[in-house]
Write an enzyme that holds these catalytic residues in place. Sequence first.
Site, mmCIF file in Angstrom:
data_model
loop_
_atom_site.group_PDB
_atom_site.id
_atom_site.type_symbol
_atom_site.label_atom_id
_atom_site.label_comp_id
_atom_site.label_asym_id
_atom_site.label_seq_id
_atom_site.Cartn_x
_atom_site.Cartn_y
_atom_site.Cartn_z
ATOM 1 N N GLU A 126 3.132 -8.987 19.959
ATOM 2 C CA GLU A 126 2.453 -10.085 19.421
ATOM 3 C C GLU A 126 0.777 -9.070 18.930
ATOM 4 O O GLU A 126 -0.225 -10.010 18.350
ATOM 5 C CB GLU A 126 1.769 -11.036 21.223
ATOM 6 N N HIS A 146 3.283 -16.280 7.620
ATOM 7 C CA HIS A 146 2.199 -17.365 6.875
ATOM 8 C C HIS A 146 2.775 -18.423 7.280
ATOM 9 O O HIS A 146 2.650 -19.265 6.330
ATOM 10 C CB HIS A 146 1.809 -17.330 5.583
ATOM 11 N N CYS A 166 -3.224 -19.425 25.107
ATOM 12 C CA CYS A 166 -2.142 -19.944 24.668
ATOM 13 C C CYS A 166 -1.789 -21.776 23.780
ATOM 14 O O CYS A 166 -0.915 -21.389 23.522
ATOM 15 C CB CYS A 166 -0.781 -19.211 24.389
#
Length: 139
Positions: A129, A71, A23
């Site tokens: 997530e 985005h 991550c």
Amino acid sequence: MFSLQTETSFDAAHFLPDHPGLCRNLHGHRWRVVLEIAGADLQTAGAARGMLCDFAEVKAALKRITEKIDHKLLYEAASLAPETLAALQNEGFTLFELPFRPTAEELARWFYRAMSEAGFAPARVWVYETPENCAAYWE
């Protein structure tokens, strides 16, 4: 007690500096946000009579919040070198600076507070997530 839930989703990238695993690298998610509104009383007048609140109003408010970060690269303030930030902006990437580390937990709290500021009384917010992993926030 009554409750209702609505949800929306958005796509965004993030990274977790200093994370010991994968991550720490820039990566993206199809984030899913589930919002629960709760209350003891239903509306007694107008078009929302018999409702805790109108689903359309709640969903529209939640969508306005997610559109701010859809985005985009979500990043914590001061986590990118100024040269990196400038290069990304020069390439036309859309970025969204946050005052916190962009974890699912912190995003759940951010959505909770943003919906509160929009005039709703959230009971809980879940931020997924992945389809299997989510964090929740409530006060």
